[in-house]
Design an enzyme around this catalytic site. Structure first.
Site, PDB file in Angstrom:
ATOM      1  N   THR A   1       0.851  -1.185   0.000  1.00 28.51           N
ATOM      2  CA  THR A   1       0.000   0.000   0.000  1.00 28.51           C
ATOM      3  C   THR A   1       0.888   1.236   0.000  1.00 28.51           C
ATOM      4  O   THR A   1       1.791   1.356   0.826  1.00 28.51           O
ATOM      5  CB  THR A   1      -0.906   0.016   1.239  1.00 28.51           C
TER       6      THR A   1
ATOM      7  N   LYS B   1       2.281   4.717   0.770  1.00 28.61           N
ATOM      8  CA  LYS B   1       2.231   5.628   1.914  1.00 28.61           C
ATOM      9  C   LYS B   1       3.074   6.864   1.613  1.00 28.61           C
ATOM     10  O   LYS B   1       4.041   6.758   0.856  1.00 28.61           O
ATOM     11  CB  LYS B   1       2.758   4.916   3.170  1.00 28.61           C
TER      12      LYS B   1
ATOM     13  N   LYS C   1      -0.663   7.687   2.899  1.00 27.22           N
ATOM     14  CA  LYS C   1      -1.894   7.372   2.186  1.00 27.22           C
ATOM     15  C   LYS C   1      -2.553   8.611   1.593  1.00 27.22           C
ATOM     16  O   LYS C   1      -3.281   8.506   0.606  1.00 27.22           O
ATOM     17  CB  LYS C   1      -2.866   6.644   3.110  1.00 27.22           C
TER      18      LYS C   1
ATOM     19  N   GLU D   1      -7.460   2.903   1.182  1.00 27.28           N
ATOM     20  CA  GLU D   1      -8.926   2.889   1.069  1.00 27.28           C
ATOM     21  C   GLU D   1      -9.534   4.283   0.954  1.00 27.28           C
ATOM     22  O   GLU D   1     -10.594   4.451   0.347  1.00 27.28           O
ATOM     23  CB  GLU D   1      -9.544   2.144   2.257  1.00 27.28           C
TER      24      GLU D   1
ATOM     25  N   HIS E   1     -11.451  -3.696  -0.431  1.00 27.13           N
ATOM     26  CA  HIS E   1     -11.031  -3.270   0.899  1.00 27.13           C
ATOM     27  C   HIS E   1     -12.244  -3.272   1.819  1.00 27.13           C
ATOM     28  O   HIS E   1     -13.354  -2.969   1.392  1.00 27.13           O
ATOM     29  CB  HIS E   1     -10.403  -1.869   0.857  1.00 27.13           C
TER      30      HIS E   1
ATOM     31  N   HIS F   1      -9.340  -7.972   2.088  1.00 25.41           N
ATOM     32  CA  HIS F   1      -8.511  -7.909   3.289  1.00 25.41           C
ATOM     33  C   HIS F   1      -9.130  -8.791   4.374  1.00 25.41           C
ATOM     34  O   HIS F   1     -10.334  -8.750   4.603  1.00 25.41           O
ATOM     35  CB  HIS F   1      -8.399  -6.466   3.776  1.00 25.41           C
TER      36      HIS F   1
ATOM     37  N   SER G   1      -2.730  -7.760   5.471  1.00 22.94           N
ATOM     38  CA  SER G   1      -2.189  -6.402   5.375  1.00 22.94           C
ATOM     39  C   SER G   1      -2.404  -5.687   6.694  1.00 22.94           C
ATOM     40  O   SER G   1      -3.473  -5.782   7.290  1.00 22.94           O
ATOM     41  CB  SER G   1      -2.892  -5.646   4.236  1.00 22.94           C
TER      42      SER G   1
END
Length: 477
Positions: A173, A175, A177, A204, A294, A327, A379
């Site tokens: 993911t 970052k 975010k 998300e 997600h 997830h 995750s």
């Protein structure tokens, strides 16, 4: 005369209020193969018998209301009512019971998770006679399963599309975010994919904010993944989050992603809603896009043990609504997830047939017939030292996703990706050679770090990072 149209005027109508258990508690009932079965954790108010509480749940989530109504005589309640057919006390808990409720299939619209949830959990959770209520599990009959498309593609088709076999998939993911410009965001994507990851991911809450509009992000991420593909010779993907304020806007973003030629898009299925999610899943199957899901907002619904909806139910609902990844927690990372419970709903996501197993929180045997499986995504707070445990817990059919565990590498994003890929390959090789990942995991990582300076640096940074908190939601003893 048909039971749907039969009137009961001859019986007479008696106004007033009567106990729910007189109509909706039926311990003699034999469940049908076509019934939807539900297991509710019920905590009645003081003075409310468990039979009345269970019957109230069955009534208020099907045909009942608080008083007798004359229009009951215009239909067949026996055909349409929910029935509480069994109640069992929860061992070790005061005034908690598992109430089993059977719903006739006629109560539900075909292919609609939205309608199923509106009926079963839409109103009853606010009922005053109950101090708390939690939906622990659902048995979805095969007759109802067959009305759903389910995941756009499923596990095997995804592996064939990506040409990746014999190991978990590896992701990250991006970052921070929020706050990156689209160009800098795309640069981070490129570095991670070039370093050896299979996927990178929008967080998300990355939608289309002033600092990075969705179209710019899609363009820079597509450029990044195509460049990384050319350099590495591997198929790459970035989960482009299509979640939006309207279904129309969501579909516009999905269409643009398809036109760019990327392999996968993403949706926040709880905040976006089941109707939007099913719509997107149908589009993805028709247009060859994988769909990453997600579960943002899930802990609001599922974390408390005595009230809400267990995630195993939300996972089943997602498999019906449609998604290729979801997830699922990590067991070992920073997010909630007790091992046996997590493995229970991981099996519900992946397998075709799952036996009842109360030791893992599975209340009902579930047959998914031809519905494809969903890849669980681990995750949240994981790093290279977790790789042996993750490989052992989740197996090959999973996505292991390291955000901070990639981008936090002291040498940068690409070395962080290299470290994770080396750690994964070392764990898979050791497992295939018959080594015990649970017992020898740290040794396996140390051995691999001797010939990978990137992994050695990652091991040093995260050698003391642990998240030692007990899970809130645990199995009943």
């Amino acid at each position: 005369m048909s039971p749907q149209t039969e009137t009961k005027a001859s019986v007479g109508f008696k106004a007033g209020v009567k106990e729910y258990k007189l109509t909706y508690y039926t311990p003699e009932y034999q469940t049908k193969d076509t019934d939807i079965l539900a297991a509710f954790r019920v905590t009645p108010q003081p003075g409310v018998p468990p039979e009345e509480a269970g019957a109230a749940v069955a009534a208020e989530s099907s045909t009942g209301t608080w008083t007798t109504v004359w229009t009951d005589g215009l239909t067949s309640l026996d055909r349409y009512k929910g029935r509480c057919y069994r109640i069992e006390r929860v061992v070790g808990e005061k005034d908690q019971y598992i109430a089993y409720v059977a719903y006739p299939l006629d109560l539900f619209e075909e292919g609609s998770v939205t309608n199923m949830f509106t009926s079963i959990v839409g109103n009853v959770f606010g009922f005053k006679a109950l101090r708390a209520l939690r939906l622990e599990d659902l048995r979805i009959p095969t007759a109802y399963v067959k009305t759903f498309q389910g995941p756009p593609h499923g596990i095997q088709v995804e592996r064939d599309k990506l040409n990746k076999y014999g190991r978990p998939l590896l992701g990250c993911t991006i970052k921070p975010k929020l706050g990156l410009s689209a160009k800098n965001y795309g640069r981070a994507v490129y570095e991670c994919l070039r370093g050896g990851l299979d996927f990178t991911k929008d967080d998300e809450n990355v939608n289309s904010q002033p600092f990075m509009r969705w179209r710019d992000r899609f363009l820079f991420c597509a450029e990044a993944l195509f460049k990384a593909q050319t350099e590495t010779g591997e198929i790459k993907g970035h989960y482009l989050n299509a979640t939006a304020g309207t279904c129309e806007e969501m579909m516009k973003r999905a269409v643009f992603a398809r036109e760019l030629g990327v392999p996968i898009v993403m949706h926040d299925y709880l905040t976006g809603g089941f109707t939007a999610n099913t719509t997107l899943a149908h589009y993805c199957r028709d247009n060859g896009l994988l769909l990453h899901i997600h579960r943002a907002m899930h802990a609001v619904i599922d974390r408390q043990k005595n009230h809400g909806i267990h995630f195993r139910v939300l996972a089943k609902a997602l498999r019906m609504s449609g998604g290729d990844h979801i997830h699922s927690g990590t067991v070992v990372g920073k997010l909630e997830g007790e091992r046996d419970i997590t493995l229970g709903f991981v099996d519900l996501l992946r397998d075709d047939f799952i036996e009842q197993d109360r030791s893992r929180g599975i209340y009902f045997t579930q047959d998914w017939v031809s519905l494809p499986g969903v890849l669980p995504v681990a995750s949240g707070g994981i790093h290279v030292w977790h790789m042996p445990a993750l490989t052992e817990i989740f197996g090959d059919d999973s996505v292991l996703q390291f955000g901070g565990g990639t981008l936090g590498h002291p040498w940068g994003n690409a070395p962080g990706a290299v470290a994770n890929r080396v750690a994964l390959e070392a764990c898979v090789k050791a497992r295939n050679e018959g080594r015990d990942l649970a017992r020898e995991g740290n040794e396996i990582i140390r051995e691999a770090s001797k010939w990978s300076p990137e992994l050695a640096a990652a091991c040093e940074v995260w050698k003391e990072i642990v998240f030692n908190f007990a899970a809130v939601d645990v199995l009943d003893k």
